[in-house]
Design an enzyme around this catalytic site. Structure first.
Site, mmCIF file in Angstrom:
data_model
loop_
_atom_site.group_PDB
_atom_site.id
_atom_site.type_symbol
_atom_site.label_atom_id
_atom_site.label_comp_id
_atom_site.label_asym_id
_atom_site.label_seq_id
_atom_site.Cartn_x
_atom_site.Cartn_y
_atom_site.Cartn_z
ATOM 1 N N LEU A 122 0.831 -1.215 0.000
ATOM 2 C CA LEU A 122 0.000 0.000 0.000
ATOM 3 C C LEU A 122 0.861 1.260 0.000
ATOM 4 O O LEU A 122 0.505 2.283 -0.544
ATOM 5 C CB LEU A 122 -0.894 0.044 1.248
ATOM 6 C CG LEU A 122 -2.092 -0.892 1.290
ATOM 7 C CD1 LEU A 122 -2.719 -0.889 2.681
ATOM 8 C CD2 LEU A 122 -3.127 -0.470 0.260
ATOM 9 N N GLY A 123 1.987 1.175 0.658
ATOM 10 C CA GLY A 123 2.866 2.349 0.731
ATOM 11 C C GLY A 123 4.086 2.073 1.579
ATOM 12 O O GLY A 123 4.229 0.997 2.171
ATOM 13 N N GLN A 124 4.930 3.061 1.614
ATOM 14 C CA GLN A 124 6.188 2.922 2.357
ATOM 15 C C GLN A 124 6.354 4.133 3.266
ATOM 16 O O GLN A 124 6.239 5.275 2.810
ATOM 17 C CB GLN A 124 7.339 2.854 1.343
ATOM 18 C CG GLN A 124 8.731 2.756 1.936
ATOM 19 C CD GLN A 124 9.068 1.330 2.376
ATOM 20 O OE1 GLN A 124 8.687 0.377 1.699
ATOM 21 N NE2 GLN A 124 9.757 1.202 3.495
ATOM 22 N N GLY A 125 6.611 3.917 4.523
ATOM 23 C CA GLY A 125 6.861 5.018 5.452
ATOM 24 C C GLY A 125 8.196 4.818 6.127
ATOM 25 O O GLY A 125 8.901 3.843 5.850
ATOM 26 N N SER A 126 8.534 5.725 7.032
ATOM 27 C CA SER A 126 9.826 5.595 7.704
ATOM 28 C C SER A 126 9.825 4.403 8.655
ATOM 29 O O SER A 126 10.869 3.896 9.042
ATOM 30 C CB SER A 126 10.141 6.873 8.467
ATOM 31 O OG SER A 126 9.111 7.135 9.383
ATOM 32 N N PHE A 127 8.637 3.953 9.031
ATOM 33 C CA PHE A 127 8.506 2.820 9.937
ATOM 34 C C PHE A 127 8.732 1.492 9.213
ATOM 35 O O PHE A 127 9.242 0.545 9.769
ATOM 36 C CB PHE A 127 7.092 2.865 10.524
ATOM 37 C CG PHE A 127 6.826 1.908 11.644
ATOM 38 C CD1 PHE A 127 7.147 2.238 12.942
ATOM 39 C CD2 PHE A 127 6.235 0.692 11.386
ATOM 40 C CE1 PHE A 127 6.883 1.352 13.974
ATOM 41 C CE2 PHE A 127 5.967 -0.199 12.411
ATOM 42 C CZ PHE A 127 6.289 0.135 13.712
ATOM 43 N N VAL A 130 3.842 -0.851 4.247
ATOM 44 C CA VAL A 130 2.461 -1.136 4.648
ATOM 45 C C VAL A 130 1.814 -2.002 3.563
ATOM 46 O O VAL A 130 1.905 -1.681 2.371
ATOM 47 C CB VAL A 130 1.665 0.171 4.841
ATOM 48 C CG1 VAL A 130 0.261 -0.122 5.358
ATOM 49 C CG2 VAL A 130 2.387 1.121 5.798
ATOM 50 N N LYS A 144 1.375 -3.052 8.841
ATOM 51 C CA LYS A 144 2.584 -2.232 8.753
ATOM 52 C C LYS A 144 3.746 -3.043 9.327
ATOM 53 O O LYS A 144 3.781 -3.369 10.509
ATOM 54 C CB LYS A 144 2.380 -0.942 9.564
ATOM 55 C CG LYS A 144 3.460 0.083 9.355
ATOM 56 C CD LYS A 144 3.269 1.291 10.249
ATOM 57 C CE LYS A 144 2.250 2.269 9.710
ATOM 58 N NZ LYS A 144 2.252 3.537 10.484
ATOM 59 N N ASP A 239 3.729 14.265 15.304
ATOM 60 C CA ASP A 239 4.076 14.209 13.878
ATOM 61 C C ASP A 239 2.821 14.368 13.016
ATOM 62 O O ASP A 239 2.582 13.584 12.095
ATOM 63 C CB ASP A 239 4.795 12.891 13.573
ATOM 64 C CG ASP A 239 5.539 12.931 12.242
ATOM 65 O OD1 ASP A 239 5.739 14.046 11.708
ATOM 66 O OD2 ASP A 239 5.911 11.859 11.736
HETATM 67 N N1 LIG Z 1 -4.337 1.917 7.605
HETATM 68 C C1 LIG Z 1 -3.996 2.134 6.345
HETATM 69 N N2 LIG Z 1 -4.870 1.882 5.355
HETATM 70 C C2 LIG Z 1 -4.538 2.095 4.061
HETATM 71 N N3 LIG Z 1 -3.341 2.583 3.660
HETATM 72 C C3 LIG Z 1 -2.429 2.854 4.610
HETATM 73 C C4 LIG Z 1 -2.701 2.646 5.984
HETATM 74 N N4 LIG Z 1 -1.611 3.018 6.692
HETATM 75 C C5 LIG Z 1 -0.711 3.440 5.795
HETATM 76 N N5 LIG Z 1 -1.183 3.338 4.545
HETATM 77 C C6 LIG Z 1 -0.500 3.701 3.293
HETATM 78 O O1 LIG Z 1 0.871 3.469 3.462
HETATM 79 C C7 LIG Z 1 1.611 4.675 3.279
HETATM 80 C C8 LIG Z 1 2.763 4.715 4.275
HETATM 81 O O2 LIG Z 1 2.222 4.879 5.560
HETATM 82 P P1 LIG Z 1 3.105 5.137 6.850
HETATM 83 O O3 LIG Z 1 2.181 5.522 7.940
HETATM 84 O O4 LIG Z 1 3.970 3.954 7.100
HETATM 85 O O5 LIG Z 1 4.089 6.274 6.422
HETATM 86 P P2 LIG Z 1 3.868 7.834 6.243
HETATM 87 O O6 LIG Z 1 2.997 8.333 7.344
HETATM 88 O O7 LIG Z 1 3.408 8.091 4.834
HETATM 89 O O8 LIG Z 1 5.335 8.385 6.394
HETATM 90 P P3 LIG Z 1 6.195 8.445 7.726
HETATM 91 O O9 LIG Z 1 6.252 7.079 8.292
HETATM 92 O O10 LIG Z 1 7.497 8.936 7.248
HETATM 93 O O11 LIG Z 1 5.490 9.412 8.637
HETATM 94 C C9 LIG Z 1 0.602 5.796 3.482
HETATM 95 O O12 LIG Z 1 0.935 6.922 2.740
HETATM 96 C C10 LIG Z 1 -0.686 5.177 3.002
HETATM 97 O O13 LIG Z 1 -0.808 5.356 1.607
#
Ligand SMILES: Nc1ncnc2c1ncn2[C@@H]1O[C@H](COP(=O)(O)OP(=O)(O)OP(=O)(O)O)[C@@H](O)[C@H]1O
Length: 422
Positions: A122-127, A130, A144, A239
């Site tokens: 779905l996506g990539q975050g610093s954690f 996902v 995640k 944040d």
């Molecule tokens: N509960 C969810 N349902 C659907 N998509 C999600 C969900 N959580 C995260 N995502 C998708 O995954 C992406 C990455 O989410 P994540 O929270 O890990 O990082 P972020 O908030 O974009 O960045 P950072 O971790 O740097 O703050 C999001 O932009 C979103 O598109």
């Protein structure tokens, strides 16, 4: 032959020995009973004071099992209904972990299957990454996965499990489960099918209407209000940004990523500051003190993102300062998608609230409760106006039909008079 005196001595000695023996037995019996009772109590009702609710820079716990057990203890004593369930976990789970606050514990295999072997990204975050997870029941969730190379991952993981398990609100992205298995740490959230606000605003199709944006602001304010004023102890997000606002299938917004202690580089050096550049309260940058008013500052930035669709990394602050010069200055920086499709007075009112959130002095920024009230007033104003309009238009059409009736009646009378005279 034993004399009578000897007999008495023997009897007394045996009596004393028996007495001492019984006393010892009673003493050790009581000690053993007390110890057992104490051990039993400490499993079922441990002290609340050991709970590391937020280790995000405040707590000291580094042992996941210890802190997780404390969390369960606290939630079980806070919620007696869950005690039996949790103590069952305590006895059953060979790792000594339990499902915190009723959230589910998944095995690695279950998540692997649900995410089609971690391919549904779905996506990539610093954690970490996902994934979309479809459970055997058909339920769709978001998993995640903590990146193996994440510096603060373990700490973030325990922080989020501990914290999220206790926080539930319709404007927060709720944690439904977690997995700690095969050396992997995974958090399982409710699935937000419309993705992040950042994607919606800056993606290829920015089609958010003014009404949707206003509702999103209201939803975010309610989510933060719960964290700041509803949760015990209060939670500071640290944040807030448009990437951390997710939207469900009906475009209702929820705050996500709270409880994660993330470190970002504020400039070239590691400043030790937590948060994201562009959303960070300048007072926090200069004092290193993060307060609820720092969250309010970030919320102010998000409101301006919704009004302008300009990202904070694209000089949003300069546009905001320009707009602040006149009452209707915001008209100049409004998202072009909204031009002609929104009530400018509402936009100006919202911009005024956002300006207050960005006040240089944190003390002069409103509390989240005050922000929520002010935003709701914009909606109420509109409803009152709509009522008045419908009343006005209703009475107008009534008046028109009355005039028409009178004209018909007049025509009838005139025709009759003509007939009489003719
Ligand atoms: N509960 C969810 N349902 C659907 N998509 C999600 C969900 N959580 C995260 N995502 C998708 O995954 C992406 C990455 O989410 P994540 O929270 O890990 O990082 P972020 O908030 O974009 O960045 P950072 O971790 O740097 O703050 C999001 O932009 C979103 O598109």
């Amino acid at each position: 032959m034993v004399g009578q005196a000897d007999l008495v001595i023997i009897c007394v000695s045996v009596g004393v020995a028996l007495g001492v023996l019984i006393a010892c037995l009673v003493y050790f019996g009581i000690r053993w009973y007390k110890k057992r009772a104490h051990r039993g109590r400490s499993v079922d009702e441990p002290s609340l004071t050991t709970l590391p609710i937020r280790t995000n820079g405040f707590g000291t716990s580094t042992d996941f099992s210890a802190s997780l057990t404390s969390s369960i203890a606290a939630s079980s004593s806070a919620n007696p209904q869950k005690t039996s369930h949790l103590s069952r976990w305590n006895h059953q789970n060979r790792d000594g972990f339990a499902s915190a606050s009723g959230i589910l514990k998944y095995s690695y295999k279950e998540i692997q299957r649900a995410t089609q072997n971690f391919t549904n990204t779905l996506g990539q975050g610093s954690f970490g990454t996902v994934y979309k997870a479809t459970m055997p029941t058909g339920e769709v969730l978001a998993a995640k996965m903590l990146a193996a190379n994440s510096k603060q991952g373990e700490k973030e993981f325990q922080t989020e499990v501990l914290l999220l398990g206790r926080l539930h609100h319709r404007n927060l992205v709720n944690l439904v489960g977690y997995c700690i298995d095969k050396g992997q740490h995974i958090l399982v959230y409710e699935f937000m099918s419309n993705g992040s606000l950042a994607n919606l605003l800056y993606g290829e199709e920015n089609k958010l209407s003014w009404d949707e944006r206003l509702q999103i602001v209201i939803d975010i304010s309610h989510g933060i209000e719960y964290l700041h004023e509803g949760a015990v102890p209060p939670v500071i997000h640290r944040d807030l940004k448009s990437a951390n606002i997710l939207l469900d299938h009906s475009m209702r917004a929820k705050v996500s990523d709270f409880g994660l202690s993330k470190e970002e580089f504020f400039d070239d050096r590691n400043s030790g500051l937590k948060g994201t550049y562009g959303y960070m309260d300048p007072a926090y940058i200069s004092t290193s003190k993060f307060t609820m008013k720092s969250d309010i500052y970030s919320f102010g930035i998000i409101i301006f993102e919704l009004i302008t669709a300009i990202h904070p990394h694209q000089n949003l602050m300069e546009y905001i300062n320009l707009a602040a010069m006149d009452y209707d200055g915001v008209d100049e920086i409004i998202d072009k998608q909204l031009v002609g499709k929104c009530n400018l007075e509402e936009v100006r009112q919202l911009a005024k609230i956002a300006h207050k959130c960005l006040h240089k002095s944190p003390r002069k920024r409103p509390s989240i409760g005050e922000v929520s009230q002010s935003i709701l007033r914009i909606k109420q104003m509109r409803l009152t106006k709509e009522d008045t309009m419908s009343f006005v238009s209703g009475s107008f059409s009534r008046a028109v039909s009355q005039i028409e009736d009178q004209q018909v009646e007049l025509n009838r009378i005139i025709t009759m008079k003509h007939r009489e005279t003719g």
